[in-house]
Structure formats: structure tokens, C-alpha cells
Write a protein that holds these residues in place. Structure first.
Motif, PDB file in Angstrom:
ATOM      1  N   ARG B 157       0.813  -1.198   0.000  1.00 56.20           N
ATOM      2  CA  ARG B 157       0.000   0.000   0.000  1.00 56.20           C
ATOM      3  C   ARG B 157       0.858   1.265   0.000  1.00 56.20           C
ATOM      4  O   ARG B 157       1.816   1.384   0.761  1.00 56.20           O
ATOM      5  CB  ARG B 157      -0.889   0.002   1.243  1.00 56.20           C
ATOM      6  N   GLY B 158       0.480   2.203  -0.895  1.00 62.24           N
ATOM      7  CA  GLY B 158       1.170   3.480  -0.930  1.00 62.24           C
ATOM      8  C   GLY B 158       2.346   3.509  -1.888  1.00 62.24           C
ATOM      9  O   GLY B 158       2.840   4.578  -2.229  1.00 62.24           O
ATOM     10  N   THR B 159       2.819   2.337  -2.340  1.00 60.04           N
ATOM     11  CA  THR B 159       3.925   2.327  -3.304  1.00 60.04           C
ATOM     12  C   THR B 159       3.349   2.360  -4.724  1.00 60.04           C
ATOM     13  O   THR B 159       2.135   2.343  -4.903  1.00 60.04           O
ATOM     14  CB  THR B 159       4.775   1.053  -3.153  1.00 60.04           C
ATOM     15  N   TRP B 160       4.242   2.361  -5.713  1.00 58.99           N
ATOM     16  CA  TRP B 160       3.744   2.415  -7.099  1.00 58.99           C
ATOM     17  C   TRP B 160       2.983   1.153  -7.469  1.00 58.99           C
ATOM     18  O   TRP B 160       2.129   1.154  -8.334  1.00 58.99           O
ATOM     19  CB  TRP B 160       4.891   2.669  -8.075  1.00 58.99           C
ATOM     20  N   LEU B 161       3.286   0.027  -6.776  1.00 58.12           N
ATOM     21  CA  LEU B 161       2.549  -1.219  -7.031  1.00 58.12           C
ATOM     22  C   LEU B 161       1.083  -1.083  -6.637  1.00 58.12           C
ATOM     23  O   LEU B 161       0.233  -1.840  -7.067  1.00 58.12           O
ATOM     24  CB  LEU B 161       3.178  -2.368  -6.249  1.00 58.12           C
ATOM     25  N   ASP B 162       0.811  -0.122  -5.757  1.00 66.37           N
ATOM     26  CA  ASP B 162      -0.557   0.136  -5.339  1.00 66.37           C
ATOM     27  C   ASP B 162      -1.204   1.170  -6.255  1.00 66.37           C
ATOM     28  O   ASP B 162      -2.242   0.920  -6.869  1.00 66.37           O
ATOM     29  CB  ASP B 162      -0.555   0.630  -3.889  1.00 66.37           C
ATOM     30  N   THR B 163      -0.555   2.323  -6.394  1.00 71.44           N
ATOM     31  CA  THR B 163      -1.177   3.434  -7.120  1.00 71.44           C
ATOM     32  C   THR B 163      -1.359   3.128  -8.603  1.00 71.44           C
ATOM     33  O   THR B 163      -2.410   3.433  -9.163  1.00 71.44           O
ATOM     34  CB  THR B 163      -0.350   4.721  -6.960  1.00 71.44           C
ATOM     35  N   LEU B 164      -0.361   2.500  -9.232  1.00 73.85           N
ATOM     36  CA  LEU B 164      -0.460   2.275 -10.676  1.00 73.85           C
ATOM     37  C   LEU B 164      -1.666   1.388 -11.038  1.00 73.85           C
ATOM     38  O   LEU B 164      -2.526   1.812 -11.801  1.00 73.85           O
ATOM     39  CB  LEU B 164       0.853   1.698 -11.215  1.00 73.85           C
ATOM     40  N   PRO B 165      -1.736   0.150 -10.488  1.00 75.16           N
ATOM     41  CA  PRO B 165      -2.885  -0.688 -10.889  1.00 75.16           C
ATOM     42  C   PRO B 165      -4.234  -0.118 -10.464  1.00 75.16           C
ATOM     43  O   PRO B 165      -5.207  -0.241 -11.204  1.00 75.16           O
ATOM     44  CB  PRO B 165      -2.626  -2.032 -10.206  1.00 75.16           C
ATOM     45  N   THR B 166      -4.306   0.511  -9.286  1.00 75.08           N
ATOM     46  CA  THR B 166      -5.610   1.033  -8.857  1.00 75.08           C
ATOM     47  C   THR B 166      -6.048   2.192  -9.744  1.00 75.08           C
ATOM     48  O   THR B 166      -7.216   2.264 -10.140  1.00 75.08           O
ATOM     49  CB  THR B 166      -5.594   1.519  -7.391  1.00 75.08           C
ATOM     50  N   LEU B 167      -5.096   3.087 -10.048  1.00 72.73           N
ATOM     51  CA  LEU B 167      -5.453   4.221 -10.906  1.00 72.73           C
ATOM     52  C   LEU B 167      -5.834   3.733 -12.300  1.00 72.73           C
ATOM     53  O   LEU B 167      -6.897   4.083 -12.824  1.00 72.73           O
ATOM     54  CB  LEU B 167      -4.275   5.193 -11.010  1.00 72.73           C
ATOM     55  N   ALA B 168      -4.967   2.917 -12.895  1.00 69.21           N
ATOM     56  CA  ALA B 168      -5.217   2.425 -14.246  1.00 69.21           C
ATOM     57  C   ALA B 168      -6.512   1.627 -14.276  1.00 69.21           C
ATOM     58  O   ALA B 168      -7.314   1.754 -15.209  1.00 69.21           O
ATOM     59  CB  ALA B 168      -4.049   1.560 -14.712  1.00 69.21           C
ATOM     60  N   GLY B 169      -6.728   0.809 -13.240  1.00 70.23           N
ATOM     61  CA  GLY B 169      -7.930  -0.024 -13.175  1.00 70.23           C
ATOM     62  C   GLY B 169      -9.191   0.817 -13.125  1.00 70.23           C
ATOM     63  O   GLY B 169     -10.137   0.590 -13.887  1.00 70.23           O
ATOM     64  N   SER B 170      -9.191   1.827 -12.247  1.00 65.86           N
ATOM     65  CA  SER B 170     -10.421   2.619 -12.145  1.00 65.86           C
ATOM     66  C   SER B 170     -10.616   3.459 -13.403  1.00 65.86           C
ATOM     67  O   SER B 170     -11.734   3.687 -13.840  1.00 65.86           O
ATOM     68  CB  SER B 170     -10.421   3.508 -10.889  1.00 65.86           C
ATOM     69  N   PHE B 171      -9.502   3.883 -14.001  1.00 64.56           N
ATOM     70  CA  PHE B 171      -9.587   4.666 -15.231  1.00 64.56           C
ATOM     71  C   PHE B 171     -10.226   3.823 -16.341  1.00 64.56           C
ATOM     72  O   PHE B 171     -11.189   4.247 -16.992  1.00 64.56           O
ATOM     73  CB  PHE B 171      -8.169   5.098 -15.630  1.00 64.56           C
ATOM     74  N   ALA B 172      -9.709   2.605 -16.516  1.00 67.33           N
ATOM     75  CA  ALA B 172     -10.188   1.761 -17.612  1.00 67.33           C
ATOM     76  C   ALA B 172     -11.625   1.316 -17.397  1.00 67.33           C
ATOM     77  O   ALA B 172     -12.409   1.238 -18.343  1.00 67.33           O
ATOM     78  CB  ALA B 172      -9.285   0.542 -17.764  1.00 67.33           C
ATOM     79  N   SER B 173     -11.987   1.025 -16.145  1.00 62.39           N
ATOM     80  CA  SER B 173     -13.347   0.531 -15.937  1.00 62.39           C
ATOM     81  C   SER B 173     -14.363   1.665 -15.952  1.00 62.39           C
ATOM     82  O   SER B 173     -15.561   1.428 -15.947  1.00 62.39           O
ATOM     83  CB  SER B 173     -13.442  -0.274 -14.642  1.00 62.39           C
ATOM     84  N   ALA B 174     -13.867   2.929 -15.974  1.00 61.17           N
ATOM     85  CA  ALA B 174     -14.803   4.050 -16.044  1.00 61.17           C
ATOM     86  C   ALA B 174     -15.358   4.199 -17.456  1.00 61.17           C
ATOM     87  O   ALA B 174     -16.422   4.763 -17.649  1.00 61.17           O
ATOM     88  CB  ALA B 174     -14.107   5.339 -15.610  1.00 61.17           C
ATOM     89  N   PHE B 175     -14.632   3.668 -18.472  1.00 61.10           N
ATOM     90  CA  PHE B 175     -15.151   3.718 -19.846  1.00 61.10           C
ATOM     91  C   PHE B 175     -16.298   2.743 -20.002  1.00 61.10           C
ATOM     92  O   PHE B 175     -16.225   1.626 -19.510  1.00 61.10           O
ATOM     93  CB  PHE B 175     -14.065   3.298 -20.843  1.00 61.10           C
ATOM     94  N   PRO B 176     -17.317   3.112 -20.764  1.00 60.07           N
ATOM     95  CA  PRO B 176     -18.344   2.123 -21.084  1.00 60.07           C
ATOM     96  C   PRO B 176     -17.762   1.049 -22.017  1.00 60.07           C
ATOM     97  O   PRO B 176     -16.838   1.330 -22.779  1.00 60.07           O
ATOM     98  CB  PRO B 176     -19.425   2.923 -21.816  1.00 60.07           C
ATOM     99  N   TYR B 177     -18.316  -0.162 -21.927  1.00 59.05           N
ATOM    100  CA  TYR B 177     -17.890  -1.294 -22.753  1.00 59.05           C
ATOM    101  C   TYR B 177     -17.754  -0.910 -24.222  1.00 59.05           C
ATOM    102  O   TYR B 177     -16.728  -1.112 -24.857  1.00 59.05           O
ATOM    103  CB  TYR B 177     -18.946  -2.412 -22.677  1.00 59.05           C
ATOM    104  N   PHE B 178     -18.850  -0.343 -24.761  1.00 55.78           N
ATOM    105  CA  PHE B 178     -18.878  -0.138 -26.211  1.00 55.78           C
ATOM    106  C   PHE B 178     -17.873   0.901 -26.657  1.00 55.78           C
ATOM    107  O   PHE B 178     -17.337   0.846 -27.750  1.00 55.78           O
ATOM    108  CB  PHE B 178     -20.290   0.238 -26.668  1.00 55.78           C
ATOM    109  N   TRP B 179     -17.559   1.858 -25.775  1.00 58.73           N
ATOM    110  CA  TRP B 179     -16.596   2.908 -26.115  1.00 58.73           C
ATOM    111  C   TRP B 179     -15.194   2.292 -26.237  1.00 58.73           C
ATOM    112  O   TRP B 179     -14.487   2.503 -27.207  1.00 58.73           O
ATOM    113  CB  TRP B 179     -16.641   4.001 -25.052  1.00 58.73           C
TER     114      TRP B 179
END
Lengths: 548, 353
Positions: B157-179
């Protein structure tokens, strides 16, 4: 004796920079090999923070900012994580406060032992089983517990398993952080006995952290008293008991008394004169009559017997009377409270409040009962909605039960706060629960119970979660309510001392049955039932260690 | 249906009220109980699927006749023929129910309107493998990968292993499927010409079990698979990370550290092992949803799976096809839940009581 642990000028902070607080403030002390030392203090005194620092388990936001912790000459605070992990075999072990939750719910007890043996490699693989059985036996558990999961064991057994696990590390120093706090009185007594015996036999050094001066005094040879991050007194137990130097220690001691004594006085409590009790100044006050009541719950699982929580209990709570209901957990005392407040219906017998048949009330009729019979709960932290201000919490019952609105309701809320001693009232009305101390929260809970101007208050362990110094205040408030407003009090507890100071009459429950009843002082001074005697014996007795 | 055996030795633990039985008898009792529950819910779902259409006014035959009637009068003979063809029910409700149960058991769901004269079972059995492989495999990969990343993120927690996947994950899942699908289609398919843009296999291939065909199928599945993976991975990462952070704060983790267990053991056997339990429920729901396919993704990529079939069935009011698909989706959700229940029983001793 030689020094095992030497702590010099240790400071632990929570947070960093300007917003940080000093939890442990320039503390120095030493432990000799084989000593049993108690560390006593109230919540927020920094005692657990100190315990975690000693075991090298401080986690952010807590961090050591200065001083040294030397264990056999090695500074624990400066060890790397890897070295710290390796020194746990033959170094410092810890038994946690809520030992009930210290075991992994999805791992069998045997695997808990195996994990430790594997991590340190100090036991031959072939001896794992026999060593685990041996350790279980040391804490008086049969070897069959090894194949159980934590959820299948009682609280006391789980805490014994924790102790055996810590012991498997062959530690030089064992830190016990409130090892018996979450346990039932009788179990608590038995587990403490085991700890004391083990310490003598296994010859480790013990640091017992507790909020309960009584427990510490009866088990430790020396006591450190901690207050606001500092150690205010460090003296042999006998000296603390007979000749305390510090004011804070004296204050803590003043809250202890033997409920069996002829005269029992606590700060804020004169010795009781039992004749005042049955008088009441209120008109039309009704009695609660519990008549041959039983409560049977269906079997928890197929193939098991049903559970009789309350077994043929009868008593009357006269107007203005104060009655104690005491017993260990599982004795049925809380079930009785539920029957009286119509939360549960009796399986047999009847509960009457005046001419109201409580057991026959339907959902829509509860208000008739709850206007007059109110409840104060054990846990003031859970009994208040953290999102609501004190004013909102109190306004709801005022509006619901008295029909007052707007300014009138607000006036009543402030009046209630004044009654429970929370002043300045305007200031407290605006606060949220997290801004209040435990004692203040419990006062809000009591104020809420008073909102409907009830005739009866049922208090279920109202002070067991509070610091000793706050208990007397809340108890005195309950006593005041009875004297000033004539509220009858049903006081449910396992704590015989508090029962002695706030009640005139007592009933001792065991396994759902009343085993003894009578005048509180008389019953406690001359108990006739064996169970009552066991409960009395379970009260920490500072002289016990010397006798043993 | 349960049999409780009392393990030897339990009698000498006098202070343990919660010990019931243990061992094999109890485990089979648990499975039997869950299986019984599955059969009961299956029966209820199948029966509801029978009752609901009969509560609706009109029938498919009426609809078809009304359509014909727009072009002129319909003769009695035509009417009878259409009714016979569409299987307008005869007999009383009980006889209909028995006939219906027989059909369900023999997987005979009649003939599709849209793809006349193909039978519904034929259509479904052609589309099912594509969906099962595409959505099923990707869902499992997303769960496993997301959970592992979540464990790592929480532990570090708090290292880049935490921030990178969580940020990228929430970013990618914020897009709708079809987009996401359209972006991939445009850049990887149209502009980059890395992957085919539609279909499950190339125009020259025909479905068979050969290395060549399987390679071609995987090549065609790449873009839709990537779409599903990108949009669902974030949820698994975040879910696991959050439950894991809460178990890291639990006493048994602190105690394991106090006992000097290896960090790896503490992270996996103590923290993650407990943190995964609540996520299994979501996994069960996701697995149950697999058979329903991923309508948007299959539609955008013209992928001939169940989702695509369902889309066609709904737009063309193909009642037999719809009824069969809905029933299949319901049944697979129930079966997935049953499997998760069993998995729970294996992983969590507290549920085995």
C-alpha cells in the motif's frame, strides 16, 4: 538478576509534523530477567502503544521518534524488518487484547502452530505434532483442539490458544496486552491463573498491560502506572497498594473496594442506607412483575438440544426500587431485559407492567410500554448513530414520546443534557458522538432513555466499557435519577462492586435460574450459593499473589 | 438429508458449546443441503418460465396472424397451419405443464422464427461454445489477474505497485464497454490492422477441431476479449484491494506478524485468504452472467455468441428463442451460485455448519 529489557527515553508519536500527538512521552524503565511487571493505565494513556513499540509492531501512523528499546543489548527500534522477524523466536512475543480475533478463522489450530514452526525452523518436522500437543497441554487444552477451527472454540479457549502460540516461540519476554478483557468474569479468572502459573514454570519475563489495577496488582510483582504518555509511578505491587505516591495512582486505587466489606464507599458514593429505597415521590408509579417466566430458544443446529436461556424466574421491581441482576455471560440476564422490554416474548409465564401484559403486546403497541420503560445499553460507542448530533439523537424520542415540537422540544433536550450533567448544554447539543468521551457518550444514552420521562430504566452493563475513573460518575448519575425523579432501576451486571453501590436488592442468576436473592449488602457479605461465592472469588484480589 | 457425526475427542472439551460435528459426514451434509436448494430453485425457475408467458395476453400465433391479416383475409386453413407450426398449446394446464417439462428435459425448445427452420437448440448449441470460451475464459482470467494485482496493491500500500494498478484499473473501468470496444476496433483493427474487426473465424475457415482453426478463432477473439478484460479488471483489483486492506488491519494478521511468520505467509495465507471470501460472491454472479454473453461486445464485434443471438431474438420478437435463452441464463446463474457455495464450503470452515 540481570536486565533483560531496558527502555530509555522512548517517545512514540501518532502522525507527523504539526498535527502529531505524543502517545508515549520520554518513557524510561527496565525489566529484569524473570520478572512479572504490570503496566496499568486508562484508555488513551499510551500503554498499548508502548506495548506495540516494545514488540516492534508499531504501525503507521504510530512511529518511534526517539529513545532506545534494548532487549539483551540489541536495539529493537533500529532492527531491519528481516532481523526483527528472526528475533521473534527467543525474543519478544505478544498476546493481543482481543485474543478472540487473533486467530485466522480459516486455518485450523494445528496449522497455526505449523506456520510458526515452519517460519523459524526451531522444531524438527517430525516433532511438530507432539510439540503442538505439549504446548496445548501447557495452557490446559486437550490435544483435540488442534483439529478445530477458531470459530469452534469458546473465547477463553481461543485466548489460551493465543498464549500457547506465543509460548511456542520460546520467548524471553511475553507482552500480554489486556489478555482477559473480552472474556467472561469466571473465564477471565481462570486464564489469569494459567498466565501466572506459566510465568513461574516457564520462567519468561512478563509485561502485563491492563486497564484494571486489580488484575495487575494480583499478578504482578511490580507495577508501572501510565498516564497521558508518561510513567507516573514505578513501584512494587505492595507499595502501590499500601503507599501510593502519585495522585493518579491514588485516584485509580480509590475506585477499588471489596464488595464484601462492611462499608463500601467509592468516590461520589456514601455508604448506602438501605431504608431509602422503597420510597418514591411519584404518583401512579407501576411495578414490573415477572411471574414464572421462561424463555426457550430453538436448537442452534439440528441434533442439538434447545437452549433454555431463562428458566422459571419470578420477581417484582417495585416503584422506585433498585434491583441488581448479576451473573456471568450466558446466565440469562440480558434475555430477561429483552423479555421486559418486549424485544422477546416469553415461552412461559408472564411479564406485567402495571396492568399491561408485556408478552402479549403487538408491534403497534410497543409505544405504551417504551414510554415508561427505557433501556441503557452496554456499548456507548455502538448505541449512538455517528452521523447524528447529540441534539438530533435526543430530539427524536422527545418528539415521539412527549409530542413537544420546535422550541419546546429543544428546551426539553437542553434540560435533559443538564440532568445528565453535560454542560454547557448548548455546546454538547451540537456535538457529534466521536467528539465525546466514553463517559459523555453514556450520559447521552442515559439522556435519551430519560426523554420520555420513564418510570423504569433498565441498564445493561452501563459502565463495563468505561474507564474506571469515569464509572463512578455514571453510576452516581443513575443513583441520582432514582433519588430525584423516583425512576426504578434494574441494573444488569457481572460487576458485584458496582451492584453493591447502586442497588438495594440483588438477584444472582446462573444458567437462567435465580440461585440467590435478597438485600445486596447481605447477599454479598454472606453468600450462601456456591455460584455467588465463585463470582465473588473471581474479583481480582490484590493480596492473592502473596498468598500463592 | 444431513448426517452429523461427532468426532472422537470432542467430548473432553467441556467448555466448547459451539462444537457440533466435523469431518466427512458434515461436509457431505453441506453439499447435499446446497444441492437440494439448487434443485428447488431450478424447479421454481423452470416453472416460472412456464407460467409467466401464459399470464401475458395474446400469443405468438395471434401476433403472426395479425401480421398476415394486414395483407388480406386469413383463411381457416392458414390459421390452423400457423397455430400448429408455432405450437399453440392444447389440453388443460396440467397436461401443458407436463409436456413443457418434457421439452425442457429433452432440450426441445421448438423452432426459431428468425432463423426458420433451424431449431432453437441447434442455434443455441452453435453460439454457446463461442460465448463460453470468449466471455468465460476472459472472466476467469480477469478475476485471477485482478485479485492477484489487488493483493499486491494492498500489501504494498502506498507504493507504485498500489497506485499504478488502482489508478489504471479505475480509469479503464470508467469507460463504457462499447466505447472501449470502438476504440480498439478503430485503432487495433481499422488503423493498425493488427486484428480482424468482426466474426469468430475467417471467411475461408469452417468450424472444426484443428490447430489452424483454433488459432484463427483465438485471433478473431482477441479484440472482444481485450475489451472485456480492460473494462472488468479494474473492478476486481479494487474489490480485492479494499477487502484485503481491511483484513490486514485484523488482529490475526498483527498476531501472525508478532509471531514472526514470513511476510509471504502472512500476506497470502492470513490476509488474502480471508479477503478473497467476499469477492467470491461477485465472482459467482459474474460466472453466472457468462452464459448471457456480453451483448454489447458481441454486437460491436459481430461475434456470433449468445449475446448476439439474444439481441437478434429480442429485436425480431423470436419468442421460442428468447424463452430458451432466458431459461438458460437463469439456470446458469443458479448453477454458478451453487458452485460458489461449494467453494465457500471448502474455503471457509465457518460456512460448513
Amino acid at each position: 538478576m540481570t536486565t533483560l529489557l531496558e527502555i530509555t527515553d522512548l517517545s512514540v508519536d501518532y502522525g507527523e509534523g504539526a498535527g502529531s500527538t505524543h502517545a508515549v512521552n520520554h518513557v524510561s524503565f527496565a525489566l529484569e530477567h524473570g520478572e512479572f511487571v504490570g503496566l496499568v493505565g486508562e484508555s488513551g494513556s499510551g500503554k498499548s502503544t508502548l506495548g506495540f513499540a516494545v514488540t516492534g509492531l508499531s504501525k503507521p501512523p504510530a512511529h518511534v521518534v526517539g529513545g532506545s528499546i534494548l532487549l539483551d543489548g540489541i536495539d529493537i527500534a533500529s532492527l531491519s524488518q528481516g532481523d526483527l522477524r528472526e528475533q521473534r523466536h527467543g525474543g519478544v512475543a505478544m498476546v493481543l487484547q482481543s485474543g478472540m480475533n487473533a486467530l485466522n478463522p480459516v486455518r485450523s489450530i494445528r496449522n497455526h502452530f505449523v506456520d510458526i514452526f515452519r517460519a523459524h525452523g526451531h522444531i524438527d518436522r517430525a516433532d511438530w505434532s507432539s510439540r503442538a500437543e505439549e504446548l496445548a497441554a501447557k495452557v490446559e487444552l486437550p490435544s483435540s483442539v488442534l483439529d478445530r477451527y477458531p470459530g469452534e472454540l469458546s473465547g477463553g479457549m481461543r485466548q489460551r490458544v493465543s498464549i500457547a502460540l506465543a509460548l511456542s516461540l520460546e520467548p524471553k519476554l511475553m507482552v500480554f496486552d489486556e489478555p482477559t478483557t473480552a472474556l467472561d468474569v469466571l473465564v477471565q479468572h481462570a486464564v489469569m491463573d494459567t498466565i501466572i502459573e506459566l510465568q513461574k514454570k516457564e520462567n519468561f519475563t512478563a509485561l502485563l498491560i491492563s486497564h484494571d489495577l486489580g488484575i495487575v496488582l494480583e499478578s504482578a510483582e511490580r507495577v508501572l502506572v501510565m498516564h497521558e504518555g508518561e510513567i507516573v509511578e514505578d513501584a512494587p505491587s505492595r507499595q502501590i497498594l499500601e503507599n501510593p505516591r502519585d495522585d493518579y495512582t491514588r485516584m485509580l486505587l480509590s475506585h477499588y473496594a471489596d464488595p464484601r466489606a462492611e462499608v463500601v464507599e467509592l468516590p461520589g458514593f456514601e455508604a448506602r442506607t438501605p431504608t431509602v429505597s422503597s420510597r418514591t415521590r411519584r404518583q401512579d408509579q407501576k411495578a414490573i412483575v415477572v411471574d414464572h417466566v421462561s424463555k426457550v430458544y430453538p436448537a442452534p443446529r439440528r441434533g442439538e438440544p434447545q437452549v433454555t436461556a431463562v428458566d422459571d424466574v419470578s420477581f417484582t421491581l417495585e416503584p422506585g426500587q433498585s434491583l441488581a441482576l448479576v451473573g456471568a455471560s450466558g446466565s440469562g440476564k440480558s434475555t430477561l431485559a429483552k423479555l421486559i422490554t418486549a424485544v422477546e416474548k416469553p415461552s412461559a409465564g408472564s411479564v406485567r407492567f402495571g396492568d399491561l401484559d408485556v408478552g402479549a403486546l403487538r408491534r403497534g403497541q410497543f409505544r405504551q410500554l417504551h414510554r415508561d420503560v427505557q433501556m441503557v445499553f452496554q456499548d456507548p460507542y455502538a448505541a449512538l448513530n455517528p452521523l447524528h448530533t447529540v441534539e438530533y439523537t435526543l430530539t427524536r424520542p422527545v418528539v415521539n414520546f412527549t409530542g413537544l415540537k420546535g422550541l419546546d422540544a429543544r428546551r426539553r433536550v437542553l434540560e435533559l443534557l443538564d440532568t445528565v450533567g453535560l454542560s454547557p448544554v448548548e455546546e454538547f447539543a451540537a456535538k457529534l458522538p466521536h467528539q465525546l468521551s466514553g463517559g459523555q457518550r453514556q450520559r447521552v444514552v442515559i439522556a435519551r432513555a430519560l426523554a420520555s420521562n420513564p418510570q423504569v430504566i433498565i441498564a445493561d452493563e452501563p459502565v463495563s466499557m468505561l474507564d474506571v475513573s469515569l464509572r463512578a460518575g455514571v453510576l452516581a448519575l443513575l443513583e441520582d435519577l432514582r433519588e430525584q425523579w423516583g425512576v426504578s432501576l434494574l441494573y444488569i451486571t457481572h460487576d458485584l462492586l458496582s451492584a453493591r453501590v447502586v442497588t438495594d436488592n440483588i438477584m444472582v442468576l446462573n444458567g437462567g435460574r435465580v440461585v440467590e436473592r435478597g438485600n445486596t449488602a447481605e447477599v454479598l457479605r454472606n453468600p450462601s450459593d456456591e455460584y455467588t461465592i465463585r463470582l465473588l472469588d473471581a474479583i481480582p484480589n490484590p493480596g492473592r499473589r502473596d498468598v500463592a | 438429508m444431513t448426517s452429523v457425526t461427532i468426532a472422537p475427542g470432542s467430548a473432553d472439551i467441556s467448555a466448547a458449546p459451539r462444537i457440533a460435528g466435523s469431518g466427512r459426514g458434515r461436509a457431505w451434509g453441506y453439499v447435499a443441503r446446497k444441492a437440494g436448494l439448487l434443485l428447488l430453485t431450478l424447479w421454481a425457475a423452470i416453472t416460472l418460465n412456464f407460467i409467466l408467458p401464459r399470464l401475458m395476453p395474446g400469443s405468438p400465433a395471434d401476433a403472426a396472424l395479425a401480421k398476415l391479416a394486414q395483407n388480406g383475409p386469413v383463411s381457416e386453413g392458414t390459421k390452423a397451419a400457423i397455430e400448429a407450426q408455432l405450437g399453440v398449446p392444447t389440453g388443460n394446464i396440467l397436461e401443458q405443464y407436463v409436456a413443457y417439462l418434457h421439452q425442457v428435459i429433452t432440450l426441445d425448445f421448438g423452432v426459431s422464427y428468425t432463423f426458420y427452420p433451424q431449431s432453437v437448440s441447434e442455434l443455441v448449441s452453435t453460439a454457446l461454445p463461442y460465448t463460453l470460451v470468449l466471455v468465460g475464459v476472459v472472466t476467469i482470467i480477469a478475476f485471477v489477474l485482478g485479485t492477484l494485482l489487488g493483493v499486491l496493491a494492498a500489501w504494498k500500500r502506498g507504493t507504485w505497485l498500489d497506485t499504478l494498478p488502482t489508478l489504471a484499473g479505475s480509469f479503464a473501468s470508467a469507460f463504457p464497454y462499447f466505447w472501449t470496444a470502438l476504440l480498439l476496433l478503430f485503432f487495433a483493427g481499422y488503423v493498425g490492422r493488427l486484428f480482424p474487426t468482426s466474426g469468430a473465424y475467417g471467411p475461408t475457415a469452417s468450424p472444426q477441431f484443428t490447430i489452424g482453426f483454433l488459432g484463427d478463432a483465438i485471433y478473431h477473439a482477441a479484440l472482444p476479449a481485450l475489451t472485456i478484460l480492460i473494462t472488468s479488471l479494474g473492478g476486481w483489483i479494487l474489490g480485492m484491494r479494499n477487502t484485503m486492506i481491511s483484513t490486514i488491519g485484523d488482529d490475526y494478521v498483527t498476531f501472525a506478524e508478532a509471531n514472526g511468520l514470513k511476510p509471504r505467509t502472512v500476506a497470502l495465507r492470513y490476509a488474502a485468504r480471508n479477503a478473497i471470501l467476499p469477492n467470491l460472491t461477485s465472482f459467482g454472479l459474474a460466472l453466472g452472467g457468462v452464459v448471457g454473453g456480453s451483448i454489447l461486445v458481441e454486437r460491436v464485434f459481430g461475434y456470433p455468441g449468445i449475446g448476439y443471438l439474444l439481441f437478434n431474438a429480442v429485436t425480431n420478437q423470436d419468442y421460442p428463442l428468447m424463452q430458451a435463452l432466458f431459461l438458460m441464463i437463469t439456470v446458469s446463474v443458479l448453477i454458478a451460485n451453487f458452485l460458489v457455495d461449494i467453494l465457500y464450503g471448502v474455503l471457509d470452515p465457518r460456512t460448513r455448519r
